[in-house]
Design an enzyme around this catalytic site. Structure first.
Site, PDB file in Angstrom:
ATOM      1  N   LYS A 292       0.878  -1.171   0.000  1.00 25.06           N
ATOM      2  CA  LYS A 292       0.000   0.000   0.000  1.00 25.06           C
ATOM      3  C   LYS A 292       0.911   1.215   0.000  1.00 25.06           C
ATOM      4  O   LYS A 292       1.533   1.540   1.003  1.00 25.06           O
ATOM      5  CB  LYS A 292      -0.915   0.030   1.223  1.00 25.06           C
ATOM      6  CG  LYS A 292      -1.815   1.273   1.258  1.00 25.06           C
ATOM      7  CD  LYS A 292      -2.471   1.468   2.603  1.00 25.06           C
ATOM      8  CE  LYS A 292      -3.312   2.743   2.619  1.00 25.06           C
ATOM      9  NZ  LYS A 292      -2.509   3.981   2.423  1.00 25.06           N
TER      10      LYS A 292
ATOM     11  N   GLY B  66       4.048   3.243  11.270  1.00 23.73           N
ATOM     12  CA  GLY B  66       3.234   4.456  11.280  1.00 23.73           C
ATOM     13  C   GLY B  66       2.794   4.818  12.680  1.00 23.73           C
ATOM     14  O   GLY B  66       3.400   4.404  13.676  1.00 23.73           O
ATOM     15  N   SER B  67       1.715   5.566  12.756  1.00 25.84           N
ATOM     16  CA  SER B  67       1.257   6.107  14.033  1.00 25.84           C
ATOM     17  C   SER B  67       0.579   5.040  14.880  1.00 25.84           C
ATOM     18  O   SER B  67       0.070   4.027  14.373  1.00 25.84           O
ATOM     19  CB  SER B  67       0.280   7.257  13.795  1.00 25.84           C
ATOM     20  OG  SER B  67      -0.942   6.777  13.251  1.00 25.84           O
TER      21      SER B  67
ATOM     22  N   GLY C 170      -2.093   2.328  13.430  1.00 28.52           N
ATOM     23  CA  GLY C 170      -1.625   0.967  13.599  1.00 28.52           C
ATOM     24  C   GLY C 170      -2.546   0.143  14.477  1.00 28.52           C
ATOM     25  O   GLY C 170      -2.837  -1.023  14.172  1.00 28.52           O
TER      26      GLY C 170
ATOM     27  N   GLU D 206       5.119  -1.335  13.717  1.00 26.87           N
ATOM     28  CA  GLU D 206       6.085  -0.507  14.454  1.00 26.87           C
ATOM     29  C   GLU D 206       5.400   0.841  14.607  1.00 26.87           C
ATOM     30  O   GLU D 206       5.178   1.540  13.631  1.00 26.87           O
ATOM     31  CB  GLU D 206       7.394  -0.422  13.669  1.00 26.87           C
ATOM     32  CG  GLU D 206       8.530   0.179  14.474  1.00 26.87           C
ATOM     33  CD  GLU D 206       8.678   1.659  14.210  1.00 26.87           C
ATOM     34  OE1 GLU D 206       8.165   2.460  15.034  1.00 26.87           O
ATOM     35  OE2 GLU D 206       9.274   2.014  13.199  1.00 26.87           O
TER      36      GLU D 206
ATOM     37  N   CYS E   5      11.423   7.479  14.178  1.00 28.13           N
ATOM     38  CA  CYS E   5      10.754   6.714  15.226  1.00 28.13           C
ATOM     39  C   CYS E   5      11.664   6.503  16.427  1.00 28.13           C
ATOM     40  O   CYS E   5      11.191   6.160  17.511  1.00 28.13           O
ATOM     41  CB  CYS E   5      10.257   5.391  14.681  1.00 28.13           C
ATOM     42  SG  CYS E   5      11.452   4.512  13.672  1.00 28.13           S
TER      43      CYS E   5
ATOM     44  N   GLU F 285       3.933  10.464  22.687  1.00 32.44           N
ATOM     45  CA  GLU F 285       4.879  10.878  21.651  1.00 32.44           C
ATOM     46  C   GLU F 285       4.375  12.123  20.924  1.00 32.44           C
ATOM     47  O   GLU F 285       3.210  12.214  20.554  1.00 32.44           O
ATOM     48  CB  GLU F 285       5.088   9.758  20.634  1.00 32.44           C
ATOM     49  CG  GLU F 285       6.070  10.117  19.530  1.00 32.44           C
ATOM     50  CD  GLU F 285       6.164   9.049  18.447  1.00 32.44           C
ATOM     51  OE1 GLU F 285       7.212   8.987  17.777  1.00 32.44           O
ATOM     52  OE2 GLU F 285       5.192   8.278  18.283  1.00 32.44           O
TER      53      GLU F 285
END
Length: 502
Positions: A178, A235-236, A240, A259, A296, A385
């Site tokens: 994707k 991603g976020s 996620g 992740e 990250c 975060e």
């Protein structure tokens, strides 16, 4: 010549128009995949699985090296469109391209060696009493078609031909990517490279496919398709977790290797703080602002023992951050989320603003805040975060309180100890605590730099990742797309090639 993407999907070895489209930030018209496109791609991947999984390790190694070669042959175009779409500097894109081709070749070497197969043998014991033992052989086998979600902050190394794709292809699994809507042109060029390598190496037409799109429905359809057997995602936390839940709710639940996010705490031991506090403050600030803080592994939180040395550390960090000019963030959405995160943090009780700046549009400028350990432990929002060059200094009464804070952290990708030799005994009790909190523990470095190597672990307990036993970087990441199969009393002719003759 300026590159303009054609905006099509790659399905079953051919570029096809989308029935819908969206306009990228650079004004490109890009196809927007539908559930019908997902279904067609998934069926092509499944149809190709038997033949692709039956290729030899040498054939797949040649394929991975051919992908790397084809990417390098398009290097200038990749950098040209990548800098336009992401606003990342040319040097960063060139370096990331090298990392991408390097990990493809690393996986080629890895599967040729064959250790990842974890082959095990128990010979038949027909005369064993009270019961004979059959001949048993075990090997790791590919799981099936894999969906990979491209990441916003790494257009190359964590996207179309990034680590997840390389690991899945190395394992023998067809891949459907994707593409990330922030850099569809970059993804298209890399997909062209993979398609060229696929043709050169005579791989099945559904071995690699890419679908573009920006809708949540598209992503949901991909992870819920019954022919998809695993998902790789970077991603976020919010996105996620939503996809993870969809995978778990399927009639056949599948693994979601996400992740997601991390604040990567840095613990400055007392003697190191006294001896080189200013130096460490500057170094932390430099790591914090690298790449506009869009890594990250960005070290968003640092813990120090209160006192004059902590004040010197704070001032050095503030001065370094003050000298850092505005940086362009990857997307308007990321920049907006950064500003909102900074505003929210500034409004929390007990938070002291050491450095407040203002930024607009896609610009990011640093923020620095300071809280006591008591205040940090009392408010969970302080541990959320903020994706960008924002740092929080936590002042602790002593090393024990620093350890108490360490025990309260959620899962992290990394944890760092800054220490001198005289800090060894003070640091000793931190190690078993941090082992349970992070996938990678560093000493006297900063985590913004993920080495692509056999030993790397880029993952950690939730919410750093959704599977604490997995990594998205390094050769061990191939394990995500394999499963063990035991063959009992099978004739040699029916065994996988890698078990025959053993």
């Amino acid at each position: 010549m300026t590159f303009t993407p054609h905006g099509k999907h790659l399905i079953d070895g051919a570029w096809v128009d989308g029935s819908a489209s969206f306009t990228s930030a650079e004004g490109f018209t890009i196809g927007s995949a539908t559930a019908a496109d997902v279904d067609r791609a998934a069926k092509a991947a499944e149809a190709s699985f038997a033949a692709y999984s039956a290729t030899t390790r040498g054939q797949r190694a040649d394929f991975l090296r051919a992908i790397a070669d084809e990417i390098e042959s398009r290097g200038e175009t990749i950098t040209e469109v990548g800098t336009r779409e992401s606003s990342l500097p040319e040097g960063r894109l060139n370096g990331e391209r090298g990392r991408t081709t390097g990990q493809l070749r690393m996986f080629a070497d890895h599967i040729e060696a064959g250790d990842y197969l974890d082959r095990r043998f128990d010979s038949a014991l027909p005369d064993r009493q009270p019961a004979p033992r059959p001949d048993m052989r075990m090997i790791q086998r590919p799981i099936g078609p894999v969906a990979v979600f491209g990441a916003s902050n790494f257009p190359l190394a964590f996207s179309t031909a990034g680590g997840d794709t390389a690991a899945a292809l190395a394992a023998g699994c067809p891949v459907i990517v994707k593409g990330h809507p922030a850099h569809p042109g970059t993804g298209e060029i890399v997909a062209e490279a993979i398609l060229a390598a696929q043709s050169r190496c005579n791989m099945p037409s559904g071995t690699f496919q890419i679908l573009q799109g920006e809708t949540h429905e598209f992503g949901g359809a991909l992870v819920q398709h019954p022919l998809i057997k695993a998902v790789g995602f970077t991603g976020s936390l919010g996105a996620g977790r939503a996809l993870y839940d969809l995978c778990a709710k399927r009639p056949e639940p599948i693994p979601f290797f996400g992740e997601l996010g991390s604040i990567n705490p840095v613990f400055v031991m007392p003697e190191a703080l006294k001896a080189r506090g200013e130096e460490l403050g500057k170094g932390w600030a430099g790591s914090l602002t690298m790449g506009a803080g869009q890594f990250c592994t960005n070290p968003g939180v640092v813990l120090v023992q209160a006192g004059d040395a902590a004040d010197a550390f704070t001032e050095a960090a503030r001065a370094t951050l003050s000298d850092t000019g505005p940086q362009v963030m990857l997307t308007d959405g990321i920049a907006d989320a950064y500003r909102k995160g900074a505003e929210k943090l500034a409004g929390l009780g007990g938070v002291q603003a050491v450095l407040k700046t203002s930024c607009a549009d896609r610009q990011a400028t640093p923020f620095l805040f300071r809280v006591t350990a008591e205040e940090f432990l009392a408010d969970e929002e302080l541990s959320e975060e903020v994706f960008g060059p924002l740092g929080v200094i936590i002042t602790c009464k002593d090393a024990q309180q620093m350890l108490d804070v360490a025990a309260r952290f959620e899962g992290q990708l990394t944890a760092t100890l800054q220490m001198d030799d005289a800090d060894t005994e003070t640091a000793r009790p931190f190690v078993p605590v941090l082992e349970r909190k992070a996938g990678r523990i560093l000493v006297n470095g900063f985590p913004t730099g993920v080495e692509v190597a056999d030993t790397m672990v880029h993952g950690g307990p939730y919410p750093a990742s959704t599977n604490f036993g997995a990594t998205s970087v390094g050769t061990m990441s191939i394990r995500r797309f394999l499963r063990p199969v035991c063959y009992q009393n099978l004739p040699q002719a029916l065994l996988p090639d890698d078990l025959q003759g053993a």
